[in-house]
Design a protein around this motif. Structure first.
Motif, PDB file in Angstrom:
ATOM      1  N   LEU A 207       0.849  -1.175   0.000  1.00 31.43           N
ATOM      2  CA  LEU A 207       0.000   0.000   0.000  1.00 31.43           C
ATOM      3  C   LEU A 207       0.888   1.228   0.000  1.00 31.43           C
ATOM      4  O   LEU A 207       2.010   1.198   0.503  1.00 31.43           O
ATOM      5  N   GLY A 208       0.381   2.308  -0.554  1.00 32.59           N
ATOM      6  CA  GLY A 208       1.185   3.521  -0.590  1.00 32.59           C
ATOM      7  C   GLY A 208       0.390   4.706  -1.068  1.00 32.59           C
ATOM      8  O   GLY A 208      -0.809   4.609  -1.333  1.00 32.59           O
ATOM      9  N   ARG A 209       1.078   5.821  -1.186  1.00 32.77           N
ATOM     10  CA  ARG A 209       0.437   7.064  -1.587  1.00 32.77           C
ATOM     11  C   ARG A 209       1.229   7.691  -2.715  1.00 32.77           C
ATOM     12  O   ARG A 209       2.445   7.833  -2.624  1.00 32.77           O
TER      13      ARG A 209
ATOM     14  N   TRP B   9      -4.195   7.473  -2.321  1.00 35.26           N
ATOM     15  CA  TRP B   9      -3.822   6.190  -1.739  1.00 35.26           C
ATOM     16  C   TRP B   9      -4.162   5.091  -2.727  1.00 35.26           C
ATOM     17  O   TRP B   9      -5.142   5.182  -3.460  1.00 35.26           O
TER      18      TRP B   9
ATOM     19  N   ARG C  68      -5.520   2.277  -8.087  1.00 29.66           N
ATOM     20  CA  ARG C  68      -6.430   2.876  -7.113  1.00 29.66           C
ATOM     21  C   ARG C  68      -7.815   2.293  -7.379  1.00 29.66           C
ATOM     22  O   ARG C  68      -8.334   2.375  -8.494  1.00 29.66           O
TER      23      ARG C  68
ATOM     24  N   ASN D 169     -15.344   7.642   0.770  1.00 30.06           N
ATOM     25  CA  ASN D 169     -14.932   7.967   2.124  1.00 30.06           C
ATOM     26  C   ASN D 169     -16.172   8.086   3.009  1.00 30.06           C
ATOM     27  O   ASN D 169     -17.303   8.036   2.545  1.00 30.06           O
TER      28      ASN D 169
ATOM     29  N   GLU E 189       3.775   2.336   2.240  1.00 28.76           N
ATOM     30  CA  GLU E 189       3.353   2.116   3.614  1.00 28.76           C
ATOM     31  C   GLU E 189       3.843   0.758   4.095  1.00 28.76           C
ATOM     32  O   GLU E 189       3.232  -0.265   3.785  1.00 28.76           O
TER      33      GLU E 189
END
Length: 144
Positions: free
Chosen positions: A25-27, A40, A55, A60, A129
Motif C-alpha cells: 500500500l502507498g500514496r 492512496w 487505485r 470515504n 506504507e
C-alpha cells in the motif's frame, strides 16, 4: 504487505494482466498530468520489473453519509478507478529520500521515492506504507 493474497493476485491478473510478484500500500503524491492531489492505492511490482499504481473505487465516510439516501446506499464496488504503469526500462533516475522533521522521533516516517521517467514532464513522487523486503528488493533491482 507481509502475506500472500491469492484473491488479489487473481483479480490483478484477470482485470489488468499483471502477474504481481510483490505489492505494498502507498500514496502517490505527484504524477504529472494525471492526479491533482495525493492518492492512496496499491503499488504492485510484476516479474518484468514494471511498477504499477492501482487505485480502487472507494467512498470515504463523508461521501457515504451524504449519498446514502440519494443513491440507494451503493456500497464500494471494488472496481479499478486508476491504473498507472511505470516501466523500469523508461526510468532515468530513481532516488529514495528519507523524510526528516522535528517530530520524526515520535513516528516512523516512511521514505519518499522520486522517479523520473523518459518522456515525463516532472517527477513521480510516492511513499510506500511499510513494504516488505521482497517488494523493496524488486524495486531496487529494477529501478536503481
Amino acid at each position: 504487505m507481509k502475506e500472500t493474497n491469492p484473491e488479489l493476485q487473481k483479480k490483478l491478473k484477470d482485470s489488468l494482466g499483471i502477474d504481481a510478484a510483490a505489492w505494498s500500500l502507498g500514496r502517490l503524491f505527484s504524477f504529472p498530468g494525471k492526479l491533482s492531489s495525493p492518492a492512496w492505492g496499491l503499488f504492485a511490482m510484476d516479474a518484468s520489473g514494471d511498477l504499477h499504481f492501482i487505485r480502487f473505487h472507494q467512498q470515504n465516510w463523508y461521501s457515504s453519509l451524504t449519498q446514502s439516501g440519494a443513491s440507494g446506499g451503493n456500497s464500494d464496488t471494488g472496481d479499478i478507478q486508476v491504473h498507472i504503469c511505470f516501466p523500469s526500462d523508461k526510468a532515468l533516475s530513481f532516488k529514495k529520500i528519507k523524510k526528516r522533521g522535528f517530530f520524526s522521533f515520535l513516528t516512523r516516517p516512511f521514505p519518499l521515492y522520486h522517479l523520473e521517467q523518459e518522456g515525463s514532464e516532472g517527477l513521480v513522487i510516492f511513499e510506500l506504507e511499510d513494504p516488505d523486503l521482497n517488494f523493496l528488493t524488486l524495486l531496487d533491482q529494477f529501478f536503481s
